[in-house]
Design a protein around this motif. Structure first.
Motif, short mmCIF file in Angstrom:
data_model
loop_
_atom_site.label_atom_id
_atom_site.label_comp_id
_atom_site.label_asym_id
_atom_site.label_seq_id
_atom_site.Cartn_x
_atom_site.Cartn_y
_atom_site.Cartn_z
N TYR A 299 0.65 -1.29 0.19
CA TYR A 299 -0.36 0.08 0.04
C TYR A 299 1.29 1.42 0.05
N GLY B 107 -7.12 3.29 8.66
CA GLY B 107 -8.21 3.64 9.42
C GLY B 107 -9.19 2.79 9.97
N HIS B 108 -8.52 1.06 8.83
CA HIS B 108 -10.08 0.42 9.28
C HIS B 108 -9.71 0.37 10.78
N ALA C 84 -15.41 -0.39 -2.24
CA ALA C 84 -15.28 -0.40 -0.71
C ALA C 84 -16.55 -1.70 -0.25
N SER D 257 -11.89 2.26 12.64
CA SER D 257 -12.94 2.41 12.93
C SER D 257 -13.17 0.74 14.23
N ARG E 186 -12.06 -4.26 -2.11
CA ARG E 186 -11.47 -3.01 -2.77
C ARG E 186 -11.45 -3.02 -4.34
N SER F 266 -4.29 3.75 -5.98
CA SER F 266 -5.05 4.29 -5.54
C SER F 266 -6.70 2.97 -5.01
N TYR G 269 -12.44 -8.54 4.00
CA TYR G 269 -12.19 -6.79 3.16
C TYR G 269 -11.76 -6.57 1.53
N VAL H 35 -2.16 5.87 -0.04
CA VAL H 35 -3.02 4.82 0.46
C VAL H 35 -3.57 4.12 1.73
N SER I 299 -5.61 4.66 4.44
CA SER I 299 -7.16 3.45 4.71
C SER I 299 -7.01 2.41 5.42
#
Length: 457
Positions: free
Chosen positions: A247, A257-258, A387, A261, A398, A383, A396, A251, A254
């Protein structure tokens, strides 16, 4: 307005509005109340083909009120902040709250819990220089566009933009809290295109800062957009199979970020988090920390207090790979039997909910080139779009684009593929590069993940 006098005038007006809202709510029958008053101003300039394409300017004051009555709450907002509107808002909010479901965990902070610092002095989150006018922003956008077009192979610049915004806010509550601060954002971006028809590819570069002085030159942003676009020429689908995935730092945040969350108290309290049973267990490789620092000067998410008036402070969410705590506001903390982490955020018409401010992942010691060499064959993702992430199981999937790697070297650009795995398994295999960039709300380097599924050709 600009300068100290203008800032003080804005603060005084917003304080009076917020405190008036709280007073009106108590008079209308609320047991507790808090209120936000915000003044916002923004300018955005788009150019194309060396000419102004679009200009947008907005300015206004908005107010929001939350009332609480015996475990029931309601939120209302308005752009009309006259005395009659304030009284009407308070009456409407109280009537709505009386019909709301009961949640005994709702309630304001106790006075002893409140932050003693009521402004953002020292955080430098509002540029105190004169605000840029539209002419200056247009010049910045044109310089970015010119630099992108100067690269051989760029057929057009879809857009180049420069923008500025400033927001003043004031929070007041019936528990005695009253405080506020201002925040500014300067941004420049460019989107470049190469090729034609089905062979057309595009990419972008964008940077934003609290202070204009910290922004890169617009020429750098234009050149970066061009370089990224030209590197995508001739993109095709990758093979299908299980491969390591890097990654890119564009990006990688992100992915973290999961994790954030899943560590959010709202999800944990609902039982809808794949980390709900993971407190004090490994969630990242040993030696990796994930910290949060809401007090970093000149950073985009810095703030002296949260949306419930609690003092913010640095903390470790993950320490040595082990999950050390949830991200909590007052209500979710009470539901989980824990103290708030001073993480509440809210909008004008919404109640507080937990969020993160300025997160930093421990960087690695290897360069991106070294990680590519270790990959051998795999995919670099630059990029993503779309999702499908199951917040309860961590499954997951994407859409992705980037570059195929063979023999440890980037071989060709990739588009139209899907990457999939399970977040809990993915995060435990992370290898971090040494390339994290400053000034981001999430300071995360490029991340290598082992054994994901790539669906391509």
């Amino acid at each position: 307005m600009t300068g100290t006098a203008g800032a003080e005038g804005n603060a005084s007006q917003l304080r009076d509005l917020a405190e008036a809202l709280v007073g009106a709510a108590l008079k209308a029958g609320a047991g507790q109340a808090d209120a936000l008053a915000m003044r916002g101003e923004s300018i955005s300039i788009d150019v194309r083909g060396g000419k102004l394409e679009h200009a947008d300017r907005a300015e206004g004051v908005e107010i929001g009120l939350r009332v609480l009555i015996g475990g029931r709450q309601a939120c209302v907002s308005a752009s009309d902040h006259g005395r009659a509107s304030i009284a009407e808002m308070a009456g409407r909010a109280v009537a709505m709250a009386r019909e709301a479901p009961v949640d005994d965990m709702l309630g304001l902070a106790e006075p002893g819990q409140l932050a003693t610092v009521r402004d953002a002095a020292g955080l430098q989150i509002a540029d105190d220089h004169r605000d840029p006018g539209p002419e200056h922003l247009q010049e910045l956008a044109l310089r970015a566009e010119t630099a992108a077009l100067a690269a051989r192979g760029i057929s057009q610049v879809e857009s180049a933009n420069a923008s500025f915004s400033r927001r003043h806010l004031w929070l007041a509550a019936s528990n005695g809290f009253s405080g506020g601060y201002a925040r500014s954002t300067h941004a420049i971006s460019a989107v470049a295109i190469t090729g034609e028809g089905l062979g057309m590819e595009r990419d972008y570069a964008a940077e934003s800062r609290v202070w204009a002085a910290d922004l890169p030159e617009p020429e750098e942003i234009g050149r970066m957009a061009a370089e990224r676009t030209l590197a995508r020429a001739g993109a095709r689908r990758p093979p299908t199979g299980a491969f390591p995935i890097l990654y890119d730092r564009r990006v990688s945040a992100s992915l973290i970020g999961h994790l954030l969350s899943a560590a959010n108290g709202s999800a944990v309290a609902r039982g809808a988090s794949w980390l709900r049973d993971a407190l004090d267990l490994p969630v990242l490789p040993a030696g990796m920390d994930l910290t949060e620092d809401p007090l970093r000067p000149r950073y985009p998410s810095s703030r002296p207090f949260d949306a419930e008036g609690l003092a913010t402070a640095p903390r470790r969410i993950v320490e040595g790979g082990v999950l050390r705590g949830w991200t909590l506001d007052l209500a979710t903390g009470r539901k989980l039997g824990m103290d708030s982490t001073a993480s509440a955020a809210r909008g004008l018409a919404s109640p507080p909910s937990p969020t993160n401010s300025n997160v930093i992942l421990t960087p690695g010691t290897a360069s991106v080139a070294q990680l590519l060499a270790e990959m051998g064959t795999g995919l670099v993702v630059t990029s993503m779009l779309g999702a499908s992430v199951n917040g309860t199981t961590g499954d997951y999937s994407r859409g992705a684009a980037g570059f195929w790697v063979q023999n440890g070297q980037i071989a060709w650009p990739v588009n139209e593929c899907t990457i999939a795995g399970n977040l809990r398994d993915m995060l435990m295999t992370l290898r971090a590069a040494d390339d994290a960039l400053p000034w981001r709300g999430a300071e995360v380097p490029s991340l290598l993940v082992e054994g994901m599924t790539v669906a391509g050709a």
